[in-house]
Design a protein around this motif. Structure first.
Motif, mmCIF file in Angstrom:
data_model
loop_
_atom_site.group_PDB
_atom_site.id
_atom_site.type_symbol
_atom_site.label_atom_id
_atom_site.label_comp_id
_atom_site.label_asym_id
_atom_site.label_seq_id
_atom_site.Cartn_x
_atom_site.Cartn_y
_atom_site.Cartn_z
ATOM 1 N N GLU A 28 -3.495 33.027 -23.270
ATOM 2 C CA GLU A 28 -3.963 32.617 -22.093
ATOM 3 C C GLU A 28 -4.029 31.066 -21.983
ATOM 4 N N ILE A 29 -3.614 30.646 -20.887
ATOM 5 C CA ILE A 29 -3.717 29.082 -20.361
ATOM 6 C C ILE A 29 -4.177 28.908 -19.068
ATOM 7 N N THR A 30 -5.059 28.041 -19.185
ATOM 8 C CA THR A 30 -5.928 27.543 -17.967
ATOM 9 C C THR A 30 -5.653 26.156 -17.898
ATOM 10 N N VAL A 31 -4.688 25.825 -16.525
ATOM 11 C CA VAL A 31 -4.536 24.211 -16.469
ATOM 12 C C VAL A 31 -5.599 23.637 -15.754
ATOM 13 N N LEU A 32 -6.197 22.533 -16.627
ATOM 14 C CA LEU A 32 -7.286 21.955 -16.038
ATOM 15 C C LEU A 32 -6.863 20.617 -15.105
ATOM 16 N N ASP A 33 -5.928 20.116 -15.764
ATOM 17 C CA ASP A 33 -5.533 18.823 -14.961
ATOM 18 C C ASP A 33 -3.852 18.787 -14.907
ATOM 19 N N ARG A 34 -3.556 19.263 -13.622
ATOM 20 C CA ARG A 34 -2.197 19.652 -13.376
ATOM 21 C C ARG A 34 -1.476 18.231 -13.373
ATOM 22 N N ALA A 35 -2.104 17.446 -12.762
ATOM 23 C CA ALA A 35 -1.122 15.948 -12.598
ATOM 24 C C ALA A 35 -0.911 15.394 -14.142
ATOM 25 N N GLY A 36 -2.115 15.498 -14.938
ATOM 26 C CA GLY A 36 -2.014 15.139 -16.327
ATOM 27 C C GLY A 36 -0.988 16.057 -17.061
ATOM 28 N N LEU A 37 -0.896 17.110 -16.830
ATOM 29 C CA LEU A 37 0.370 17.947 -17.408
ATOM 30 C C LEU A 37 1.772 17.500 -16.931
ATOM 31 N N GLU A 38 2.021 17.250 -15.713
ATOM 32 C CA GLU A 38 3.207 16.906 -15.260
ATOM 33 C C GLU A 38 3.400 15.648 -16.038
ATOM 34 N N ALA A 39 2.516 14.525 -16.064
ATOM 35 C CA ALA A 39 2.607 13.234 -16.739
ATOM 36 C C ALA A 39 2.975 13.409 -18.177
ATOM 37 N N CYS A 40 2.404 14.322 -18.780
ATOM 38 C CA CYS A 40 2.929 14.541 -20.536
ATOM 39 C C CYS A 40 4.383 15.083 -20.475
ATOM 40 N N SER A 41 4.907 15.902 -19.341
ATOM 41 C CA SER A 41 6.027 16.531 -19.594
ATOM 42 C C SER A 41 7.358 15.589 -19.572
ATOM 43 N N CYS A 42 8.218 15.858 -20.061
ATOM 44 C CA CYS A 42 9.500 15.253 -20.085
ATOM 45 C C CYS A 42 9.986 15.112 -18.794
ATOM 46 N N LYS A 43 10.939 14.030 -18.783
ATOM 47 C CA LYS A 43 11.502 14.006 -17.203
ATOM 48 C C LYS A 43 12.294 14.963 -17.114
ATOM 49 N N CYS A 44 12.748 15.934 -17.899
ATOM 50 C CA CYS A 44 13.595 17.282 -17.649
ATOM 51 C C CYS A 44 12.700 17.985 -16.535
#
Length: 87
Positions: A28-44
């Protein structure tokens, strides 16, 4: 994270949880900070998202929902609120 061993997923999820970006427990995963998650993702992420939108207009998740997440329709929430993903 296809092709990654469970230990790798646990390690990555632990780091994201420590940063306050997600809440994670087994299955189970709850995304708390969607913008932060996108910022941590690679450019792909952005490349795949853009190409998906180009090839399949209207089929990808709304801008506030990360692509590839398995979220049931009608469960999208406005940015800033947690969205819940469960398997």
């Amino acid at each position: 994270m296809l092709g990654v061993r469970r230990e790798g997923v646990t390690e990555a999820a632990g780091k994201l949880q420590k940063a306050g970006i997600i809440k994670y427990r087994r299955g189970e995963i709850t995304v708390l900070d969607r913008a932060g998650l996108e910022a941590c993702s690679c450019k792909c992420y952005r490349v795949v998202r853009k190409e998906t939108d180009r090839l399949l207009p209207g089929s990808s998740a709304p801008p506030s929902e990360p692509a590839g997440m398995q979220v049931a329709p009608n469960l999208s929430v406005p940015a800033g609120n947690p969205s819940h993903v469960s398997r």
